[in-house]
Design an enzyme around this catalytic site. Structure first.
Site, PDB file in Angstrom:
ATOM      1  N   ASP A 216       7.456   5.556 -51.895  1.00 21.01           N
ATOM      2  CA  ASP A 216       8.258   6.759 -51.634  1.00 21.01           C
ATOM      3  C   ASP A 216       7.422   7.828 -50.934  1.00 21.01           C
ATOM      4  O   ASP A 216       7.871   8.498 -50.009  1.00 21.01           O
ATOM      5  CB  ASP A 216       8.804   7.323 -52.936  1.00 21.01           C
ATOM      6  CG  ASP A 216       9.932   6.473 -53.474  1.00 21.01           C
ATOM      7  OD1 ASP A 216      10.575   6.883 -54.432  1.00 21.01           O
ATOM      8  OD2 ASP A 216      10.151   5.382 -52.911  1.00 21.01           O
TER       9      ASP A 216
ATOM     10  N   SER B  96      25.593 -16.731 -52.149  1.00 23.79           N
ATOM     11  CA  SER B  96      24.130 -16.765 -52.261  1.00 23.79           C
ATOM     12  C   SER B  96      23.753 -18.047 -53.009  1.00 23.79           C
ATOM     13  O   SER B  96      24.625 -18.823 -53.385  1.00 23.79           O
ATOM     14  CB  SER B  96      23.571 -15.599 -53.062  1.00 23.79           C
ATOM     15  OG  SER B  96      24.478 -14.603 -53.215  1.00 23.79           O
TER      16      SER B  96
ATOM     17  N   LYS C  48      13.915 -23.434 -47.349  1.00 24.84           N
ATOM     18  CA  LYS C  48      14.784 -22.237 -47.343  1.00 24.84           C
ATOM     19  C   LYS C  48      14.194 -21.253 -46.337  1.00 24.84           C
ATOM     20  O   LYS C  48      13.125 -20.695 -46.554  1.00 24.84           O
ATOM     21  CB  LYS C  48      14.863 -21.616 -48.733  1.00 24.84           C
ATOM     22  CG  LYS C  48      15.813 -20.437 -48.768  1.00 24.84           C
ATOM     23  CD  LYS C  48      16.097 -20.022 -50.196  1.00 24.84           C
ATOM     24  CE  LYS C  48      17.194 -18.964 -50.244  1.00 24.84           C
ATOM     25  NZ  LYS C  48      16.815 -17.718 -49.605  1.00 24.84           N
TER      26      LYS C  48
ATOM     27  N   LYS D 172      12.074 -21.569 -55.604  1.00 27.54           N
ATOM     28  CA  LYS D 172      11.189 -20.654 -54.895  1.00 27.54           C
ATOM     29  C   LYS D 172       9.730 -21.090 -55.021  1.00 27.54           C
ATOM     30  O   LYS D 172       9.336 -21.694 -56.016  1.00 27.54           O
ATOM     31  CB  LYS D 172      11.349 -19.230 -55.474  1.00 27.54           C
ATOM     32  CG  LYS D 172      12.723 -18.614 -55.228  1.00 27.54           C
ATOM     33  CD  LYS D 172      12.932 -18.384 -53.757  1.00 27.54           C
ATOM     34  CE  LYS D 172      14.160 -17.595 -53.432  1.00 27.54           C
ATOM     35  NZ  LYS D 172      13.998 -16.174 -53.435  1.00 27.54           N
TER      36      LYS D 172
ATOM     37  N   ASP E 294       8.121   9.688 -47.369  1.00 30.52           N
ATOM     38  CA  ASP E 294       8.211  11.146 -47.188  1.00 30.52           C
ATOM     39  C   ASP E 294       7.220  11.616 -46.124  1.00 30.52           C
ATOM     40  O   ASP E 294       7.509  12.513 -45.335  1.00 30.52           O
ATOM     41  CB  ASP E 294       7.928  11.875 -48.512  1.00 30.52           C
ATOM     42  CG  ASP E 294       9.022  11.576 -49.523  1.00 30.52           C
ATOM     43  OD1 ASP E 294      10.117  11.164 -49.089  1.00 30.52           O
ATOM     44  OD2 ASP E 294       8.780  11.728 -50.736  1.00 30.52           O
TER      45      ASP E 294
ATOM     46  N   LYS F 142      20.087 -29.665 -52.618  1.00 33.03           N
ATOM     47  CA  LYS F 142      21.552 -29.747 -52.587  1.00 33.03           C
ATOM     48  C   LYS F 142      21.996 -31.145 -52.997  1.00 33.03           C
ATOM     49  O   LYS F 142      21.351 -32.124 -52.592  1.00 33.03           O
ATOM     50  CB  LYS F 142      22.067 -29.512 -51.161  1.00 33.03           C
ATOM     51  CG  LYS F 142      21.596 -28.231 -50.529  1.00 33.03           C
ATOM     52  CD  LYS F 142      22.058 -28.117 -49.085  1.00 33.03           C
ATOM     53  CE  LYS F 142      21.562 -26.781 -48.535  1.00 33.03           C
ATOM     54  NZ  LYS F 142      21.886 -26.586 -47.132  1.00 33.03           N
TER      55      LYS F 142
ATOM     56  N   GLU G   3      15.796 -29.190 -48.359  1.00 33.36           N
ATOM     57  CA  GLU G   3      15.586 -28.507 -47.064  1.00 33.36           C
ATOM     58  C   GLU G   3      14.771 -27.256 -47.312  1.00 33.36           C
ATOM     59  O   GLU G   3      14.959 -26.593 -48.333  1.00 33.36           O
ATOM     60  CB  GLU G   3      16.926 -28.011 -46.489  1.00 33.36           C
ATOM     61  CG  GLU G   3      17.960 -29.053 -46.261  1.00 33.36           C
ATOM     62  CD  GLU G   3      19.328 -28.419 -45.976  1.00 33.36           C
ATOM     63  OE1 GLU G   3      19.394 -27.239 -45.579  1.00 33.36           O
ATOM     64  OE2 GLU G   3      20.321 -29.117 -46.177  1.00 33.36           O
TER      65      GLU G   3
HETATM   66  S1  IVH Z   1      22.486 -23.532 -48.302  1.00 29.92           S
HETATM   67  C1  IVH Z   1      24.903 -20.289 -50.397  1.00 29.92           C
HETATM   68  N1  IVH Z   1      20.296 -24.020 -47.061  1.00 29.92           N
HETATM   69  O1  IVH Z   1      19.771 -18.610 -48.102  1.00 29.92           O
HETATM   70  C2  IVH Z   1      25.464 -21.408 -49.740  1.00 29.92           C
HETATM   71  N2  IVH Z   1      20.861 -21.739 -47.359  1.00 29.92           N
HETATM   72  O2  IVH Z   1      20.287 -17.336 -50.663  1.00 29.92           O
HETATM   73  C3  IVH Z   1      24.528 -22.524 -49.456  1.00 29.92           C
HETATM   74  N3  IVH Z   1      19.249 -20.177 -46.402  1.00 29.92           N
HETATM   75  O3  IVH Z   1      22.988 -17.423 -47.387  1.00 29.92           O
HETATM   76  C4  IVH Z   1      23.370 -22.099 -48.685  1.00 29.92           C
HETATM   77  N4  IVH Z   1      17.867 -21.671 -45.596  1.00 29.92           N
HETATM   78  O4  IVH Z   1      21.377 -17.697 -45.456  1.00 29.92           O
HETATM   79  C5  IVH Z   1      21.104 -23.051 -47.513  1.00 29.92           C
HETATM   80  N5  IVH Z   1      18.386 -24.679 -45.968  1.00 29.92           N
HETATM   81  C6  IVH Z   1      19.174 -23.710 -46.392  1.00 29.92           C
HETATM   82  C7  IVH Z   1      18.881 -22.335 -46.207  1.00 29.92           C
HETATM   83  C8  IVH Z   1      19.755 -21.381 -46.710  1.00 29.92           C
HETATM   84  C9  IVH Z   1      18.104 -20.382 -45.723  1.00 29.92           C
HETATM   85  C10 IVH Z   1      19.817 -18.857 -46.729  1.00 29.92           C
HETATM   86  C11 IVH Z   1      21.267 -18.747 -46.342  1.00 29.92           C
HETATM   87  C12 IVH Z   1      21.991 -18.377 -47.592  1.00 29.92           C
HETATM   88  C13 IVH Z   1      20.885 -17.833 -48.428  1.00 29.92           C
HETATM   89  C14 IVH Z   1      21.224 -17.957 -49.884  1.00 29.92           C
END
Ligand code: IVH
Length: 680
Positions: free
Chosen positions: A37, A87, A122, A312, A41, A288, A120
């Site tokens: 913060d 999400s 992220k 994560k 400022d 997935k 995959e």
């Molecule tokens: S699958 C939510 N696969 O992460 C519906 N998302 O936190 C399934 N993202 O909105 C999402 N890499 O923008 C998926 N290999 C990946 C991804 C991915 C990045 C992002 C995506 C999503 C966000 C969710």
């Protein structure tokens, strides 16, 4: 002394304004400040100093005083997504992943051996969705709030690797590709001065009004999923990605099919080890369920799909020293100890506060003021204290004694959990709105994205308006004295008019969002939906204010799937409190609360009430309930005259329930009839 020329000054000014706007967005829109913060400022002061010292700046630019918060985003047309952009829920360790697999197997009534999981990376970028009609790119939307996105088609079209026309065979008439747009780490080097990180830079560039500006930035993307596809021709996620890659979409090469927890751990470690060598930021692995039919059966909770999880990577760590331990009060009265630490950079961000979670945590780790500690920071999560290096401890250090009073002076207490019969680790203040510290946090929750979602009225502004006595309770938001705000530094005509618009817009709210917003403990978004589907209208909901009605209602609430004794007690406590009741009544007067729309009016069980007993061969109870709800039905937990159907599974149904239903002339659906209805 060297005199700077005008252009140098203007450039310096422009750079600082750009930086300020990017921090505004991080703070107000993303709720994720990137700087302290005091630094914010300082930056603001430097800009004001430049304006004062060089008045010619204001011939070209309007003063910083007209900028506040992130601009209300009416830059782009808002368009409803064909399917919500959700999400992902998160996993942080092996146990979370074991739970994920277990839950999936339970839901689907499967044994884990045959589960194919697709992994995959992220990508840490900006999500967007691309809509192709007859193979032609006709729409490109940002995620927005997940329900409505912004029309950023022209900007998306500047990304050369995104097909504008798909060439290939068997392309579905309607194809919606979900992707993550990013800026390569190397390309980011030249943009470093204007943005805090590649993600911000990608976001800022995608949301330029002038697509020629977007075209100057080398944006890239990876396609990872789909929204609407008609006709649906894919059976597996792996097959989908392979096909769209043939159609020239960019897909990530670091994907793999895994089958069990060992594969999951190995893949996670492998990708983590090469993470720093990649030209794009990733913050975990998305796992997935590969089979799309199973994905469909699993469906979604209100926020995230049940068929996917983001595992994560572990957080970045750093060593520092505790200068002091302070207390913070949360919106549920939870007292959280916070370590004030010597500022240290963790993962590119300067950290000076770290959460100590609760009293028990301090006790367990024997954390003391003056201790040398290891802290970690993962994504947007508040940095945490991981461990204490007692070898570096001063001999004179004393055990930390946790304050027993709230900052408001009230006594605090640890509750006894009814379900586990254990004492809660968290100490709480139970004064609710009567504690000004809790009240302020409740207000921050009310204006947040998931609740009233008021653009321009973020945490920082709530703090400011609170201190100026402009907002002390929720209804004050709708009775703001704009003449007073006009006189405040940082507020101009435009920002006030934007704030007014955003507040007016938020006055119409759905019942579920309203219930979530008022901040009843243990009532999250999912439970708020269940409750709003039960009450249907605000008129019914307000019956909770009356003690006699409340008692009758609460008896029925226990029967709702997802609502337990904990939630019912919490609702009772909330409405028994006179201050709460007055504050919520005052708020309701200001609002137009929409009736809860039944999810599916043409569903097989539209407006019908069902109850389940016994187990099913082909599906878990959770899946059966989800199917009923997705088909417009309401699932109750006890037999009453209101019930339309009792669905009886073959495995161990409760005889008493079946008898009661028969006596009340409630239609009985046996397992084979249930399967016939679903297949019919
Ligand atoms: S699958 C939510 N696969 O992460 C519906 N998302 O936190 C399934 N993202 O909105 C999402 N890499 O923008 C998926 N290999 C990946 C991804 C991915 C990045 C992002 C995506 C999503 C966000 C969710």
């Amino acid at each position: 002394m060297k005199i700077k020329n005008k252009n140098v000054i203007l450039n310096e000014y422009k750079k600082k304004i750009k930086l300020l706007k990017s921090h505004n967005k991080s703070y107000f829109t993303d709720d994720s400040p990137k700087i302290l913060d005091s630094d914010y400022d300082q930056l603001k002061k430097q800009i004001l100093d430049l304006e004062n010292k060089y008045p010619f700046i204001l011939n070209k630019y309007s003063s910083i005083n007209t900028i506040v918060g992130a601009p209300v985003t009416n830059k782009f047309e808002k368009i409803k997504h064909l399917k919500p952009m959700l999400s992902l829920s998160n996993a942080f360790d092996k146990n979370n992943m074991i739970d994920f697999i277990k839950k999936i197997n339970n839901f689907l009534s499967l044994s884990s051996k045959n589960l194919e999981i697709f992994s995959e990376p992220k990508i840490d970028g900006i999500s967007a969705t691309l809509i192709y009609e007859n193979g032609i790119l006709t729409r490109g939307l940002s995620r927005g709030d997940g329900i409505f996105g912004e029309n950023i088609l022209e900007n998306i079209k500047t990304i050369s690797s995104i097909p504008k026309i798909i060439k290939g065979r068997n392309i579905p008439k309607l194809l919606e590709i979900r992707c993550e747009i990013y800026i390569g780490k190397k390309d980011f080097e030249s943009l470093k001065d204007n943005f805090a990180n590649p993600r911000n830079a990608a976001g800022g560039s995608l949301r330029q009004k002038n697509s020629k500006e977007t075209a100057k930035i080398p944006l890239k993307y990876f396609a990872y999923g789909y929204g609407e596809i008609k006709p649906m021709i894919f059976k597996k996620q792996s097959e989908f990605l392979k096909k769209i890659s043939e159609w020239k979409f960019s897909t990530n090469p670091l994907v793999k099919i895994v089958n069990d927890i060992n594969d999951i751990e190995n893949q996670h470690k492998k990708i983590d080890s090469i993470r720093s060598t990649l030209d794009y930021d990733i913050d975990g692995i998305v796992y997935k369920i590969n089979d799309l039919a199973l994905q469909k059966r699993l469906g979604n909770t209100s926020n995230s799909p049940r068929w996917a999880i983001a595992y994560k990577f572990s957080a970045e760590k750093a060593v520092t020293k505790i200068k002091d331990i302070a207390i913070q009060v949360g919106r549920t009265g939870a007292i959280t100890p916070v370590a004030k630490v010597e500022p240290v950079t963790v993962g590119g961000v300067v950290v000076s506060n770290a959460t100590l979670h609760n009293e028990d945590e301090i006790e367990r780790k024997d954390i003391r003021i003056g201790d040398t500690i290891m802290i970690q920071r993962a994504g947007d999560v508040i940095p945490q204290v991981v461990s204490v290096d007692t070898s570096k401890r001063d001999k004179s250090s004393k055990k930390y004694s946790f304050p027993k009073k709230c900052l408001c002076g009230a006594d605090t207490k640890k509750e006894l959990s009814k379900s586990t019969n254990k004492q809660d680790a968290v100490r709480r203040c139970f004064k609710g709105y009567d504690c000004k510290f809790t009240a302020k946090e409740k207000l921050k929750h009310i204006v947040s994205k998931e609740a009233f979602n008021i653009d321009g009225l973020g945490k920082r502004v709530i703090e400011q308006f609170w201190d100026l006595n402009l907002i002390k309770e929720p209804s004050d938001i709708f009775r703001l004295d704009y003449n007073k705000i006009k006189k405040l530094e940082g507020w101009g005509e435009l920002s006030i008019s934007n704030l007014k618009k955003a507040i007016d817009k938020s006055q119409t709210i759905s019942l579920d969002k309203f219930i979530f917003s008022i901040g009843i403990r243990h009532i999250g978004q999912e439970n708020a939906k269940i409750l709003s589907s039960f009450f249907g209208s605000i008129k019914e909901f307000t019956k909770l204010f009356d003690i006699k009605n409340r008692k009758k209602i609460l008896v029925n609430l226990v029967d709702l799937d997802g609502i337990g004794e904990t939630q019912v007690n919490s609702i009772n406590n909330f409405f028994s409190n006179i201050t709460n009741a007055r504050i919520i009544k005052d708020l309701i007067v200001e609002l137009n609360i929409r009736e809860y729309a039944v999810k599916n009016n043409d569903g097989k069980f539209s407006n019908k009430k069902l109850m389940f007993t016994g187990g099913f061969k082909n599906m878990s109870r959770s899946e059966a309930k989800a199917i009923a709800e997705n088909n417009g039905g309401k699932v109750l937990g006890s037999i009453s005259k209101k019930l339309d159907f009792l669905v009886v599974g073959d495995s161990k149904p409760t005889k008493k329930k079946v008898e009661q239903a028969k006596q009340l002339n409630i239609e009985i659906i046996l397992e084979k009839d249930w399967n016939n209805i679903l297949n019919g």
